[in-house]
Design an enzyme around this catalytic site. Structure first.
Site, short mmCIF file in Angstrom:
data_model
loop_
_atom_site.label_atom_id
_atom_site.label_comp_id
_atom_site.label_asym_id
_atom_site.label_seq_id
_atom_site.Cartn_x
_atom_site.Cartn_y
_atom_site.Cartn_z
N CYS A 1 5.02 -7.49 -13.16
CA CYS A 1 5.30 -8.93 -13.14
C CYS A 1 4.03 -9.71 -13.45
O CYS A 1 4.09 -10.79 -14.05
CB CYS A 1 5.89 -9.36 -11.80
SG CYS A 1 7.70 -9.15 -11.74
N CYS B 1 2.97 19.23 5.96
CA CYS B 1 3.38 18.00 6.65
C CYS B 1 4.32 18.37 7.81
O CYS B 1 4.22 17.83 8.91
CB CYS B 1 4.10 17.04 5.72
SG CYS B 1 3.39 16.79 4.09
N CYS C 1 3.16 19.38 11.37
CA CYS C 1 2.78 18.33 12.32
C CYS C 1 3.92 17.35 12.60
O CYS C 1 4.03 16.83 13.71
CB CYS C 1 1.57 17.56 11.80
SG CYS C 1 0.10 18.60 11.73
N HIS C 2 4.74 17.09 11.59
CA HIS C 2 5.73 16.01 11.74
C HIS C 2 7.14 16.53 11.98
O HIS C 2 8.05 15.74 12.21
CB HIS C 2 5.71 15.11 10.50
CG HIS C 2 4.45 14.32 10.37
ND1 HIS C 2 4.10 13.32 11.25
CD2 HIS C 2 3.42 14.40 9.48
CE1 HIS C 2 2.93 12.79 10.89
NE2 HIS C 2 2.48 13.44 9.83
N CYS D 1 9.45 -17.96 -9.44
CA CYS D 1 10.59 -17.18 -9.90
C CYS D 1 11.42 -16.68 -8.72
O CYS D 1 12.61 -16.93 -8.65
CB CYS D 1 10.11 -16.00 -10.76
SG CYS D 1 9.64 -16.54 -12.43
N HIS D 2 10.79 -15.98 -7.77
CA HIS D 2 11.57 -15.23 -6.79
C HIS D 2 12.07 -16.05 -5.61
O HIS D 2 13.02 -15.65 -4.95
CB HIS D 2 10.77 -14.01 -6.33
CG HIS D 2 10.56 -13.01 -7.43
ND1 HIS D 2 11.60 -12.38 -8.05
CD2 HIS D 2 9.43 -12.57 -8.04
CE1 HIS D 2 11.13 -11.56 -9.00
NE2 HIS D 2 9.81 -11.66 -9.01
N CYS E 1 -3.35 11.39 5.50
CA CYS E 1 -2.94 12.68 6.07
C CYS E 1 -3.37 13.83 5.18
O CYS E 1 -3.78 14.87 5.67
CB CYS E 1 -1.44 12.71 6.32
SG CYS E 1 -0.97 11.99 7.92
#
Ligand code: HEC
Ligand code: HEC
Length: 252
Positions: free
Chosen positions: A213, A67, A70-71, A171-172, A105
């Site tokens: 949930c 990774c 490239c990053h 609920c939320h 990727c």
């Protein structure tokens, strides 16, 4: 987790709570659990993130690339990336969450074997991408190509599900801050995944949390990676806009 039937009495929409200021689930935890999240030496999610960091630098797959090749080393250009997912993927023409993006990727850029969503290496890598995004304000992309899927997620969030016939929003949005059995109902924000849950004794993804949930209201959970889960993730990220990323988090 199974939500107690006795909790049903509490459900009555209250516009006042729906408009309450955004509050990370962190603020609803006991001081001991908060301390565990704050202390990197005590937070089990940190170990996962450090595994992810090591994997980021490791060459894997037939393409012979890490990774980092490239990053950039130490996450380089990917700092803050966890605040911007799910995002639109040009090639598949569909929204992808962060695990889905890592998988692209691995497959296309590394030619490496797949990491299943709930596997340790995938949780470790997404925890690492969260760690290098810590403190960044949740900023889901305004990309118009995401609008339809996000709207489907919003609709799902307000659809009654399962044998308990309860919507996520009941609920939320409507009852956040109240107690359901022993548990305090949080606003259900997503600025903190993957998370270490004391109940799981493990690190898990946001999809696992959502599926939990769904089981709680005795609905058949959507399978891991399902389009419906990505749609819910899109809406949840929008609800959490502005909250700072706190991955890897600890939750009850
Ligand atoms: C051969 C180069 C290459 C390798 C190796 C690679 N990537 Fe990527 N990655 C890219 C490119 C190019 C993009 C931009 C989108 C695209 O064209 O695929 C990208 C995009 C991303 C994004 C999204 C960035 C954003 O701003 O939305 C993430 C996250 C990411 N990569 C993570 C990883 C991880 C984790 C690994 C290792 C498991 C990895 N990449 C390996 C080339 C690579
Ligand atoms: C009956 C009430 C109820 C319903 C319905 C419900 N949840 Fe939850 N949810 C909870 C409770 C309680 C917790 C906290 C559990 C704990 O800490 O033990 C929680 C936790 C969460 C969290 C974690 C928040 C954090 O800070 O990490 C997310 C995200 C979430 N729920 C999303 C959803 C979604 C999406 C749906 C609908 C598919 C849904 N919930 C349906 C009660 C509910």
């Amino acid at each position: 987790m199974r939500f107690p039937l006795a909790g049903l009495a509490f459900v009555a929409a209250t516009a006042a709570l729906a408009q309450a200021p955004k509050r990370s689930g962190f603020e609803d935890m006991s001081p001991a659990t908060q301390a565990m999240q704050r202390d990197d030496a005590a937070n089990p999610g940190l170990f996962f993130a450090l595994d992810g960091k090591a994997a980021f630098a490791r060459v894997e797959g037939a393409a012979g690339r890490s990774c980092a090749d490239c990053h950039g080393a130490d996450g380089g250009g990917l700092k803050g990336v966890a605040a911007r997912y799910p995002a639109f993927d040009e090639r598949s023409g569909a929204p992808v969450d962060l695990a889905g993006r890592v998988e692209i990727c691995r497959r296309e850029h590394q030619q490496a074997p797949a990491w299943p969503r709930e596997s340790r290496p995938m949780l470790a890598m997404t925890a690492y991408l969260g760690l290098i995004s810590r403190g960044a304000a949740m900023a889901p992309p305004d990309d118009p190509r995401l609008a339809t899927a996000r709207e489907r997620g919003r609709a799902l969030f307000t659809t009654r599900l399962g044998q308990l016939d309860l919507a996520c929003a009941q609920c939320h949005d409507d009852n956040a801050g109240r107690r359901l059995g022993g548990a305090l109902i949080p606003q259900g924000h997503v600025n903190n995944y993957p998370a270490y849950r004391l109940e799981w004794q493990a690190v898990g993804s946001l999809q696992r949390r959502i599926r939990n949930c769904m089981t709680g209201v005795r609905a058949e959970p959507f399978p891991a990676g399902a389009a419906e889960l990505i749609e819910l993730e899109l809406w949840l990220a929008e609800r959490s806009r502005g909250l700072p990323v706190e991955t890897p988090s600890v939750r009850p």
